[in-house]
Design a protein around this motif. Structure first.
Motif, PDB file in Angstrom:
ATOM      1  N   ALA A  45       5.953 -12.446  -7.886  1.00  0.00           N
ATOM      2  CA  ALA A  45       5.611 -11.045  -7.627  1.00  0.00           C
ATOM      3  C   ALA A  45       4.094 -10.862  -7.554  1.00  0.00           C
ATOM      4  N   ALA A  46       3.380 -11.529  -8.444  1.00  0.00           N
ATOM      5  CA  ALA A  46       1.920 -11.421  -8.443  1.00  0.00           C
ATOM      6  C   ALA A  46       1.337 -11.978  -7.148  1.00  0.00           C
ATOM      7  N   ALA A  52       0.027  -9.181   0.066  1.00  0.00           N
ATOM      8  CA  ALA A  52       0.077  -7.865   0.715  1.00  0.00           C
ATOM      9  C   ALA A  52      -1.319  -7.255   0.806  1.00  0.00           C
ATOM     10  N   ALA A  53      -2.102  -7.385  -0.268  1.00  0.00           N
ATOM     11  CA  ALA A  53      -3.468  -6.859  -0.254  1.00  0.00           C
ATOM     12  C   ALA A  53      -4.341  -7.624   0.733  1.00  0.00           C
ATOM     13  N   LEU A 253       2.527  -3.641  -5.841  1.00  0.00           N
ATOM     14  CA  LEU A 253       3.063  -4.323  -4.655  1.00  0.00           C
ATOM     15  C   LEU A 253       3.873  -3.352  -3.807  1.00  0.00           C
ATOM     16  N   GLU A 254       4.704  -2.539  -4.440  1.00  0.00           N
ATOM     17  CA  GLU A 254       5.502  -1.574  -3.672  1.00  0.00           C
ATOM     18  C   GLU A 254       4.630  -0.485  -3.070  1.00  0.00           C
ATOM     19  N   GLU A 260       1.378  -0.109   3.970  1.00  0.00           N
ATOM     20  CA  GLU A 260       1.476  -0.974   5.143  1.00  0.00           C
ATOM     21  C   GLU A 260       2.525  -0.444   6.119  1.00  0.00           C
ATOM     22  N   LYS A 261       3.638   0.045   5.593  1.00  0.00           N
ATOM     23  CA  LYS A 261       4.711   0.558   6.450  1.00  0.00           C
ATOM     24  C   LYS A 261       4.301   1.878   7.121  1.00  0.00           C
ATOM     25  N   GLN A 262       3.683   2.777   6.346  1.00  0.00           N
ATOM     26  CA  GLN A 262       3.283   4.070   6.904  1.00  0.00           C
ATOM     27  C   GLN A 262       2.128   3.917   7.887  1.00  0.00           C
ATOM     28  N   GLY A 263       1.229   2.989   7.565  1.00  0.00           N
ATOM     29  CA  GLY A 263       0.055   2.766   8.394  1.00  0.00           C
ATOM     30  C   GLY A 263      -1.155   3.514   7.857  1.00  0.00           C
ATOM     31  N   VAL A 264      -2.248   2.796   7.653  1.00  0.00           N
ATOM     32  CA  VAL A 264      -3.462   3.412   7.120  1.00  0.00           C
ATOM     33  C   VAL A 264      -3.951   4.537   8.033  1.00  0.00           C
TER      34      VAL A 264
END
Length: 376
Positions: A45-46, A52-53, A253-254, A260-264
């Protein structure tokens, strides 16, 4: 309640964040502290959070993503890595105490404030151009003012620092998640950010993106190279002494996955639209001074205002009693107020997130109008 205080902490989170935190508390042990399933699941998970970051912020390797307790923790690591006693550092006129206090604590440091007027980015660039002389050893600047939402011209400031050979630190506390923040493109030495604001993670989480390997701020166990009494010389272990906040990391993480899904760009556009709507409505009220840019692209989802003849703290409390949650005062950034000329009064600050909606703004303004009508 209408929550307009996401510049301090985003209250509404994606439901997956709370689920991930709860699951981690019951199922994860400490990453790097064992070969059993709970420890290995925690490590996975870490690492997924680092990956992801790294994707979101253009970090070459996930190992360059270091977990911190908050942005202040990361800024302390970065500042104390670059700024030595007797050195000279350049900062913008809109820095938070998370930058100015660590600098103040270093002996004999000369701090040059390269300040430009509010919402005049060209003045900030010119001030940095003049301040970045050969004796300067580091620069620190925020991406977005936590008081006024002003977006600083970080591309130009980064270019100046690269041209002058000055390593710099970016404080992305108000921009991570709503504006593009790219470590490799900027060439930053470090970028610090909290997990609990625009990344929608839990409080007590943060990230430090490392363009170089600094000395540790803390020493202790890392689960690696345990025979040595020196801290490991590689990231992220060098900066992550002690047990991780793995429940917080799982929630973060979530939050990163949500962004990421919504978009910056989408989140940023949504927040700016709400800020414009709010600014236009507040400006119609008698005695209200709104600090906003004529160019919406220069302001993120943070808006300050003040009311003639009313104490900002009292006004914030009055709004709170009407279930309008925002923040009043100096917002831990007296330097920004000094630069903008609001140090004596402070401001009332409204800040939005991806979870605010346009329908909330008229109610907020109605409640404020009612308070103003009752003013003696």
């Amino acid at each position: 309640m209408i929550y307009l205080d996401s510049a301090a902490t985003s209250l509404q989170k994606p439901p997956a964040v709370a689920r991930a935190c709860s699951y981690a508390i019951s199922h994860y042990a400490s990453p790097g502290r064992g070969g059993h399933k709970p420890a290995m699941d925690a490590a996975a998970a870490a690492f997924a959070c680092r990956e992801a970051a790294a994707r979101l912020f253009q970090v070459p390797k996930p190992e360059q993503v270091v977990f911190t307790n908050n942005a202040t923790h990361g800024l302390n690591i970065a500042i104390k890595a670059l700024v030595r006693p007797g050195g000279t550092v350049v900062i913008s006129g809109y820095e938070h105490n998370a930058v100015t206090r660590p600098l103040h604590a270093i002996p004999d440091v000369t701090v040059r404030v390269a300040a430009g007027q509010l919402f005049r980015p060209e003045e900030t660039v010119e001030a940095f151009r003049k301040a970045l002389t050969p004796e300067v050893t580091a620069a620190v600047f925020t991406h977005v003012s936590n008081v006024f939402g002003m977006i600083l011209p970080i591309q130009e400031l980064a270019r100046l620092c690269r041209e002058r050979g000055v390593p710099f630190i970016l404080d992305a506390s108000q921009s991570a998640g709503c504006l593009p923040v790219h470590l490799e493109e900027l060439g930053a030495a470090f970028i610090a950010m909290p997990g609990h604001k625009g990344l929608y993670g839990p409080q007590g989480t943060g990230l430090l993106l490392c363009g170089q390997t600094p000395p540790p701020l803390l020493e202790g166990g890392t689960g690696s190279e345990s025979i040595r009494q020196e801290m490991p010389d590689f990231l992220p272990d060098r900066l992550e002494a002690g047990t991780h906040n793995i429940a917080g990391v799982a929630g973060l993480l979530e939050g990163l996955r949500f962004v990421e899904k919504q978009g910056v760009q989408s989140i940023g556009s949504h927040e700016r639209a709400l800020t414009v709507q709010m600014g236009e409505a507040l400006a119609q009220l008698p005695g209200v001074e709104v600090f906003r840019s004529k160019d919406p692209s220069q302001q993120a989802g943070v808006l300050s205002f003040r009311v003639s003849g009313m104490d900002c703290e009292e006004l914030g409390e009055a709004l709170g009693r009407r279930d309008i949650a925002l923040r009043s005062g100096l917002h831990c950034a007296p330097l920004a107020h000094r630069t903008a000329g609001t140090l004596e009064t402070g401001t009332v600050r409204a800040s939005v997130s991806a979870f605010n909606v346009p329908q909330e703004i008229p109610r907020f303004v109605r409640e404020l109008r009612q308070i103003l009508s009752e003013k003696p």
